[in-house]
Every structure is written in C-alpha cells, then in structure tokens.
Design an enzyme around this catalytic site. Structure first.
Site, mmCIF file in Angstrom:
data_model
loop_
_atom_site.group_PDB
_atom_site.id
_atom_site.type_symbol
_atom_site.label_atom_id
_atom_site.label_comp_id
_atom_site.label_asym_id
_atom_site.label_seq_id
_atom_site.Cartn_x
_atom_site.Cartn_y
_atom_site.Cartn_z
ATOM 1 C CE LYS A 1 -4.272 -1.719 1.164
ATOM 2 N NZ LYS A 1 -5.804 -1.774 2.420
ATOM 3 N NE ARG B 1 -7.838 -8.497 0.434
ATOM 4 C CZ ARG B 1 -7.617 -7.742 -0.320
ATOM 5 N NH1 ARG B 1 -6.380 -6.453 -0.419
ATOM 6 N NH2 ARG B 1 -7.809 -7.214 -1.612
#
Ligand code: HH2
Length: 259
Positions: A203, A238
């Site tokens: 991210k 995840r």
C-alpha cells in the site's frame, strides 16, 4: 490470505488475472506457497476508483468462483454488492469481505444466513474521494467504535463471534499518520476479541515511508508491517506476495517457539 484481483485497474496487480485460467493458476500458486485462503475481488477500491456495474462484476467473477470451487480452493469474496456475495456463497465461499463493513442491511442478513465468515472493514467515505482530507476525532477510537457496532449487528443477526473478523482498513480514508497510529495501536483491535485481519500489502503508506513509488517493489516494507501486526496478535494477513510473507512468518515463528 492471498489477494486475487480480477480487475483491469487494481493498484498493484490490475489486468494480470482477468482471464479465468490465469486467475486460477495464480490461486493454485498462492495455495502451494502457503496461503490458507484466496480473496477474490472484481472491483478495485483503490483511492480514486470508480464503481463497477453489477453485471460487469458478476461477469468477471462467476467463472473464477466456479473454477476455484471445482479445484477445492477455499476463497473469500471481496465485494460490497449482495448479488455478488450471493453468487460467491452459491459456489461455496468461506468468507465475505465487505470493505463497507456490512452497513448495507441486505448484505448483513445475507452473510448471516450463509454461515460464512464476515470480514468487517472500516472505510471513511467512498473510494473515489476517500483520500481527500479524511478527518477523525481520534482515529483509533473512531474506527474501533465503528467495527464494534457492526460486529454487534452481525452477532444480533446470528453470526457467531469467532466468524466475525475485524479490519481497520489501512489506506481507506486515512492519511499516513492515521495508518501509522492504527498500526502502532493494533493491539487495541486485537483486545476486542474478534480475529483481526490486516491489509498492508504494497500500500501507498509503505511507498511514502520507504520512498518507493512502484507497488511491486514494496514487498519488504509490507512484510515488516505484517510481522509487526502478527507480533501484536493479528490473525490474518491479506497479502499479494504469499511466498515471501510465508517465509518471513515461518522464520519469525521458529524463533518465537525457541525463546
Ligand atoms: N485492501 C484492498 C482491498 N480489499 N479488504 C480488506 N478486508 N482489507 C484491506 O486492507 C483491503 C481489502 C485494496 O488492495 P487491493 O485489492 O490489492 O487493490 P484494489 O482495491 O486496487 O483492487
């Protein structure tokens, strides 16, 4: 949890797994690398993304659900649409991953009836605009408050406590400082008692810290953040890079046991 984005525009793996045979090959590869579950999504929720019409999301995902189910691969479905969740459930999904946190009552009652795991994520606003000046009173307590409320609603609909997983939603309507504050205090989310899932993989906050613009080059930073979370009691990571993450976790675990 291995990420499988069946989208043309996901921020780090968009366009790679649109063809069902590529998607299923990738799912099998991630399982062989040590994933326990594959999270399949047909709509990017990256900052600035536009919603995908229902028919298109179903068109992308239905053949993948079918193939995963045929191959006995456990999968969750990353969707905010009850119609898509219903299709995933028909093909045996083990979890519904709703980045809107089951605010939609149809989504909540459908998930409750299905006996699936419900992954409740926090997002402030909508993907298209969520990174435009997100504001909280106090980010950790605001996000915790939302997750507890949604978890209670699901429990009241009959979802067992352990089948409600909570996720603060890193990068979803959060500044760099908000993300870091949440990760620093991730233990407070663990204290609630539900399994905690975290998605830090590749991210942009990692790109900001490490000055790395290319998402695929953010694997080391993703693993560092993931291990921090696991050390504080997070149960599910995840991730896009299953092989690398599993290796890091195995070494970390081996050292834990021996000390
Ligand atoms: N992050 C993304 C998507 N779904 N679901 C949960 N529960 N937690 C997350 O942190 C999370 C999520 C965004 O990552 P990705 O799927 O790789 O990108 P895109 O939304 O562009 O498809």
């Amino acid at each position: 949890m291995g990420v499988l984005n069946v989208t043309p525009d996901s921020f780090s793996d968009g366009g790679q797994f649109l063809a069902p045979q590529h998607a299923v090959h990738r799912a099998c590869e991630m399982m062989a690398q040590g994933a326990d579950l594959i999270d399949v999504g047909g709509e990017s929720t990256r900052p600035g993304s536009e919603p995908v019409p229902l028919e298109e999301e179903l068109r992308r995902l239905t053949p993948i659900f079918e193939a995963l189910s045929k191959n006995g691969i456990p999968f969750s479905c990353d969707t905010t649409k009850p119609q898509v969740a219903r299709k995933a459930i028909e093909f045996g999904a083990v979890a519904i991953n709703d980045v809107r946190g089951f605010r939609d009552s149809e989504m909540a009652s459908l998930a409750a009836q299905s006996r699936c795991v419900c992954i409740v994520m926090h997002m402030l606003g909508e993907p298209r605009t969520m990174q435009e000046n997100p504001v909280y009173q106090e980010v950790v307590s605001d996000v915790l408050g939302f997750l507890k409320t949604q978890a209670k609603t699901l429990e009241s609909l009959g979802v067992p406590f352990s089948k409600i997983w909570i996720d603060p939603g890193i990068g979803f309507g959060k500044t760099l400082e908000h993300n870091i504050e949440i990760l620093r205090k991730i233990g407070k989310f663990v204290e609630v008692g539900h399994p905690v899932l975290i998605g830090v993989s590749r991210k942009s906050f990692i790109g900001r810290i490490a000055e790395e613009p290319e998402p695929r080059e953010r694997v080391p930073g993703s693993i560092a953040a993931g291990l921090w979370c696991v050390s504080r009691g997070v149960k599910v990571l995840r991730v896009h890079d299953v092989r690398e993450t599993v290796q890091a976790l195995r070494v970390w675990e081996a050292i834990q046991v021996k000390v």
